[in-house]
Design a protein around this motif. Structure first.
Motif, mmCIF file in Angstrom:
data_model
loop_
_atom_site.group_PDB
_atom_site.id
_atom_site.type_symbol
_atom_site.label_atom_id
_atom_site.label_comp_id
_atom_site.label_asym_id
_atom_site.label_seq_id
_atom_site.Cartn_x
_atom_site.Cartn_y
_atom_site.Cartn_z
ATOM 1 N N TYR A 102 13.752 -13.255 -7.049
ATOM 2 C CA TYR A 102 12.814 -14.310 -6.660
ATOM 3 C C TYR A 102 12.343 -15.141 -7.852
ATOM 4 O O TYR A 102 11.541 -16.065 -7.704
ATOM 5 C CB TYR A 102 11.658 -13.709 -5.850
ATOM 6 C CG TYR A 102 12.162 -13.254 -4.489
ATOM 7 C CD1 TYR A 102 12.265 -14.139 -3.437
ATOM 8 C CD2 TYR A 102 12.630 -11.955 -4.285
ATOM 9 C CE1 TYR A 102 12.783 -13.754 -2.209
ATOM 10 C CE2 TYR A 102 13.142 -11.551 -3.063
ATOM 11 C CZ TYR A 102 13.216 -12.452 -2.025
ATOM 12 O OH TYR A 102 13.738 -12.074 -0.814
ATOM 13 N N GLY A 103 12.856 -14.809 -9.050
ATOM 14 C CA GLY A 103 12.762 -15.647 -10.238
ATOM 15 C C GLY A 103 11.405 -16.222 -10.554
ATOM 16 O O GLY A 103 10.413 -15.500 -10.654
ATOM 17 N N ILE A 104 11.366 -17.558 -10.704
ATOM 18 C CA ILE A 104 10.145 -18.196 -11.195
ATOM 19 C C ILE A 104 9.024 -18.202 -10.147
ATOM 20 O O ILE A 104 7.943 -18.706 -10.408
ATOM 21 C CB ILE A 104 10.395 -19.643 -11.675
ATOM 22 C CG1 ILE A 104 11.150 -20.445 -10.624
ATOM 23 C CG2 ILE A 104 11.116 -19.675 -12.992
ATOM 24 C CD1 ILE A 104 11.217 -21.935 -10.966
ATOM 25 N N LEU A 105 9.295 -17.633 -8.972
ATOM 26 C CA LEU A 105 8.237 -17.594 -7.958
ATOM 27 C C LEU A 105 7.559 -16.226 -7.932
ATOM 28 O O LEU A 105 6.844 -15.893 -6.985
ATOM 29 C CB LEU A 105 8.826 -17.887 -6.574
ATOM 30 C CG LEU A 105 9.648 -19.165 -6.464
ATOM 31 C CD1 LEU A 105 10.227 -19.320 -5.074
ATOM 32 C CD2 LEU A 105 8.796 -20.380 -6.814
ATOM 33 N N SER A 106 7.756 -15.421 -8.975
ATOM 34 C CA SER A 106 7.347 -14.020 -8.902
ATOM 35 C C SER A 106 5.834 -13.816 -8.915
ATOM 36 O O SER A 106 5.366 -12.718 -8.694
ATOM 37 C CB SER A 106 7.993 -13.219 -10.029
ATOM 38 O OG SER A 106 7.651 -13.826 -11.244
ATOM 39 N N TYR A 107 5.053 -14.879 -9.156
ATOM 40 C CA TYR A 107 3.583 -14.743 -9.085
ATOM 41 C C TYR A 107 3.034 -15.430 -7.836
ATOM 42 O O TYR A 107 1.842 -15.668 -7.736
ATOM 43 C CB TYR A 107 2.939 -15.344 -10.347
ATOM 44 C CG TYR A 107 3.282 -16.804 -10.523
ATOM 45 C CD1 TYR A 107 4.540 -17.199 -10.992
ATOM 46 C CD2 TYR A 107 2.395 -17.787 -10.133
ATOM 47 C CE1 TYR A 107 4.888 -18.536 -11.094
ATOM 48 C CE2 TYR A 107 2.734 -19.131 -10.231
ATOM 49 C CZ TYR A 107 3.983 -19.486 -10.713
ATOM 50 O OH TYR A 107 4.331 -20.811 -10.786
ATOM 51 N N LEU A 108 3.954 -15.752 -6.899
ATOM 52 C CA LEU A 108 3.538 -16.443 -5.675
ATOM 53 C C LEU A 108 3.821 -15.579 -4.450
ATOM 54 O O LEU A 108 4.648 -14.662 -4.496
ATOM 55 C CB LEU A 108 4.288 -17.772 -5.542
ATOM 56 C CG LEU A 108 4.085 -18.763 -6.693
ATOM 57 C CD1 LEU A 108 4.919 -20.008 -6.476
ATOM 58 C CD2 LEU A 108 2.607 -19.128 -6.830
ATOM 59 N N LEU A 109 3.157 -15.940 -3.349
ATOM 60 C CA LEU A 109 3.257 -15.151 -2.121
ATOM 61 C C LEU A 109 4.694 -14.742 -1.782
ATOM 62 O O LEU A 109 4.988 -13.570 -1.593
ATOM 63 C CB LEU A 109 2.665 -15.971 -0.966
ATOM 64 C CG LEU A 109 2.715 -15.299 0.381
ATOM 65 C CD1 LEU A 109 1.663 -14.224 0.482
ATOM 66 C CD2 LEU A 109 2.535 -16.321 1.497
ATOM 67 N N GLY A 110 5.588 -15.730 -1.709
ATOM 68 C CA GLY A 110 6.955 -15.444 -1.272
ATOM 69 C C GLY A 110 7.753 -14.652 -2.295
ATOM 70 O O GLY A 110 8.798 -14.102 -1.966
ATOM 71 N N GLY A 111 7.265 -14.584 -3.544
ATOM 72 C CA GLY A 111 8.066 -13.938 -4.576
ATOM 73 C C GLY A 111 7.465 -12.668 -5.164
ATOM 74 O O GLY A 111 8.135 -11.969 -5.934
ATOM 75 N N LYS A 122 -1.557 -12.551 0.574
ATOM 76 C CA LYS A 122 -1.319 -12.957 1.962
ATOM 77 C C LYS A 122 -2.656 -13.107 2.703
ATOM 78 O O LYS A 122 -2.851 -14.055 3.479
ATOM 79 C CB LYS A 122 -0.435 -11.918 2.668
ATOM 80 C CG LYS A 122 0.016 -12.345 4.038
ATOM 81 C CD LYS A 122 1.024 -11.364 4.586
ATOM 82 C CE LYS A 122 1.354 -11.656 6.034
ATOM 83 N NZ LYS A 122 2.319 -10.732 6.587
ATOM 84 N N ALA A 123 -3.570 -12.179 2.427
ATOM 85 C CA ALA A 123 -4.873 -12.256 3.099
ATOM 86 C C ALA A 123 -5.583 -13.562 2.721
ATOM 87 O O ALA A 123 -6.275 -14.162 3.541
ATOM 88 C CB ALA A 123 -5.727 -11.048 2.711
ATOM 89 N N ILE A 124 -5.379 -14.020 1.475
ATOM 90 C CA ILE A 124 -6.033 -15.272 1.046
ATOM 91 C C ILE A 124 -5.394 -16.478 1.726
ATOM 92 O O ILE A 124 -6.069 -17.387 2.194
ATOM 93 C CB ILE A 124 -5.940 -15.420 -0.497
ATOM 94 C CG1 ILE A 124 -6.736 -14.311 -1.168
ATOM 95 C CG2 ILE A 124 -6.422 -16.784 -0.954
ATOM 96 C CD1 ILE A 124 -6.602 -14.279 -2.691
ATOM 97 N N LEU A 125 -4.048 -16.468 1.812
ATOM 98 C CA LEU A 125 -3.349 -17.657 2.325
ATOM 99 C C LEU A 125 -3.235 -17.704 3.853
ATOM 100 O O LEU A 125 -2.951 -18.743 4.426
ATOM 101 C CB LEU A 125 -1.949 -17.738 1.711
ATOM 102 C CG LEU A 125 -1.945 -18.107 0.221
ATOM 103 C CD1 LEU A 125 -0.571 -17.923 -0.373
ATOM 104 C CD2 LEU A 125 -2.412 -19.543 -0.004
#
Ligand code: HEM
Length: 509
Positions: A102-111, A122-125
């Motif tokens: 998941y590369g550069i998205l590793s600090y985001l929901l999908g990654g 997920k609870a926040i978004l």
């Protein structure tokens, strides 16, 4: 003074690399699994097939054909075609997403790799995707975008319409207003080609492949955050919060409402009262819970990016198959004709009953099945041993499967390449199993948060287009000879195709 000969300097990395490859090939616990030796040694195997040969999905299918249901496709990755095992395995709550995939998205929901981090974010978004947010949006925002789409296509009556350009502007407007609460007005632009060319992210998959198979390049991206402006998400970041030197986004000509200050959007998002109703208050709340500005921007940009390309490809597949299957169009119209048009006239998509029509629903499900992207797989790890048939798989091995291969599994979907909406209407045990096994929106705890908005956009858009227009291909023969390249999702630059249609209004204005 003693100087180290340069040969010795070169010999050290050479020796280390050789030792690493020998370990991966012969000594690793995964060395007993079948698969290409190149893949066992290096992720460059994947890079070669994605970037150079452009045959990744065909190659995966061929490997399973040759080696059976488990194949080693990377130094630490096994790919499965035993879908029941995958579905079962993906129900585990303790699965880690593979952060290198998941590369550069590793600090985001999908990654996020870690399930605990994912759960917190997920609870926040979640409120952004709640039924209430969606209902507010469907009644006003989405319907207004469909008004614009239908009006625009009506004006193009009898001309060849580059439907890819129109749908791209439409899905981008929809995503921008749903996720960010701003009206980009791209579909009202005079020059839809320019909008498309300046905002669509070509070669996103190539970049993702480079980052996951060439760790030094990923390290450079991690160390120099400003490089993100070269990623497919860069332009969306700018819409949300352009740099001070570029107020209002370079291509501000695309903004329909000149009074709209997109450059102030982030400030607007942050300043909106949490107590106000609707979308903006959700964003205001998110900005309080994600105080790091870049994380908020990147989360929103990621949602827009995932949404508009997947909606574009799904709608393209839908129109392609509907035009090829006139009987499907007749059946959808028959369902729509049952709705009392007294309420909304030809703007039938505004009627909430549209999203509950059974045949229309089956058509949309079938198109989502057929538009599953071939490049995307689901690699997951667990910290315990996994038993599979004769194999005991070591902890933290990446176990993956490819959504498209499952969605084309002939045991679940007989004649998988055929567009057959009827399969979703059957009520026998086979069809119940098929519905249970559907993974178009992902698996386990990591399923798509945008699936309900996608559900609405697809059904309402098909209703709008099928009800109001007769649609034909402008040059079907050349589309066929070109291999229907417009069906490629997340295409490489210069491999994209354009769906060109005629839209003839069915009703006089
Ligand atoms: C037909 C349209 C769509 C399809 C087929 C689709 C499919 C998927 C799939 C397969 C995943 C899981 C990816 C993975 O685990 O690697 C996913 C995740 C996600 N999708 Fe969608 N998607 C669609 C539309 C959308 C839209 C419109 C949005 C935004 C409004 C969206 C937002 C997301 C998000 C935020 C995630 C990450 C969820 C998480 O990890 O908790 N998707 N989608």
């Amino acid at each position: 003074m003693y100087s180290v000969p340069w040969v010795a300097l070169l010999a050290v990395p050479f020796f280390l690399l050789t030792a690493k490859y020998i370990y991966r090939l012969l000594l690793s616990p995964l060395s007993c699994f079948p698969g290409p030796r190149f893949a066992a040694c290096s992720k460059l195997f994947e890079a070669y097939h994605v970037l150079i040969k452009n045959d990744w999905l065909d190659m995966l299918e061929a490997l399973h054909h040759e080696h059976g249901s488990v194949v080693r496709i990377g130094p630490n990755e096994l790919h499965f075609s035993d879908h029941q095992f995958c579905l079962q395995h993906h129900k585990r709550p303790d699965l880690y997403k593979c952060d290198n995939y998941y590369g550069i998205l590793s600090y985001l929901l999908g990654g996020f790799a870690d399930p605990a981090h994912h759960k917190t974010r997920k609870a926040i978004l979640q409120p952004l995707f709640s039924g209430r947010t969606l209902a507010d949006f469907s009644d006003s925002g989405m319907s207004a975008h469909l008004d614009t789409l239908v009006d625009r296509l009506s004006e193009s009556s009898h001309a060849v319409v580059n439907t890819t350009h129109n749908l791209w502007a439409f899905t981008t407007d929809v995503m921008m207003s749903y996720v960010l609460g701003i009206e980009t007005g791209y579909l009202k632009s005079q020059d839809l080609k320019a909008v498309h060319d300046s905002t669509r992210a070509f070669s996103a998959i190539d970049l993702a492949t480079v980052l996951r198979s060439m760790p030094p390049i990923k390290m450079v991206f991690d160390c120099v955050p400003s490089l993100r402006c070269f990623s497919p998400l860069g332009w969306i970041d700018q819409v949300i919060a352009p740099s001070p030197s570029e107020p209002g986004l370079a291509n501000s000509w695309t903004i329909a409402n000149p009074n709209q200050k997109i450059s102030n959007n982030l400030k607007l998002i942050k300043s909106n009262s949490v107590h106000e109703k609707g979308q903006k208050s959700v964003l205001a709340m998110l900005s309080q819970q994600l105080p790091e500005e870049h994380v908020l921007i990147h989360e929103l940009a990621q949602a827009v990016f995932i949404g508009n390309e997947s909606l574009l490809s799904n709608l393209t597949v839908l129109l392609h198959h509907l035009i090829k299957n006139p009987d499907c169009i007749r059946r959808i119209r028959a369902e729509l004709d049952e709705i009392d048009v007294g309420l909304y006239g030809h703007r039938i998509w505004r009627d909430p009953k549209v999203i509950r029509l059974k045949y229309l629903d089956a058509v949309c499900r079938e198109s989502t099945r057929m538009s599953a992207p071939g490049w995307h797989r689901q690699p997951r790890q667990v910290s315990t041993l996994v038993e599979h048939g004769q194999y005991t798989i070591p902890p933290m091995t990446s176990l993956s499967f490819t959504l498209k291969l499952l969605e084309h599994d002939p045991t679940l979907y007989p004649e998988p390449l055929k567009f057959k909406p009827e399969r979703w209407l059957e009520t026998n045990p086979d069809s119940a199993a098929m519905k249970r096994s559907s993974v178009t929106f992902g698996t386990g705890t990591r399923t798509c948060l945008g699936q309900f908005i996608a559900h609405q956009v697809l059904r309402r858009t098909v209703a709008a287009l099928v009800y109001n227009f007769s649609m034909t291909f402008s040059d079907e023969l050349s589309d066929e000879m070109g291999g229907y390249t417009y069906l490629n999702a997340y295409p490489k630059k210069s491999h994209e195709g354009y769906l060109k249609l005629h839209f003839t209004p069915r009703f006089s204005p």
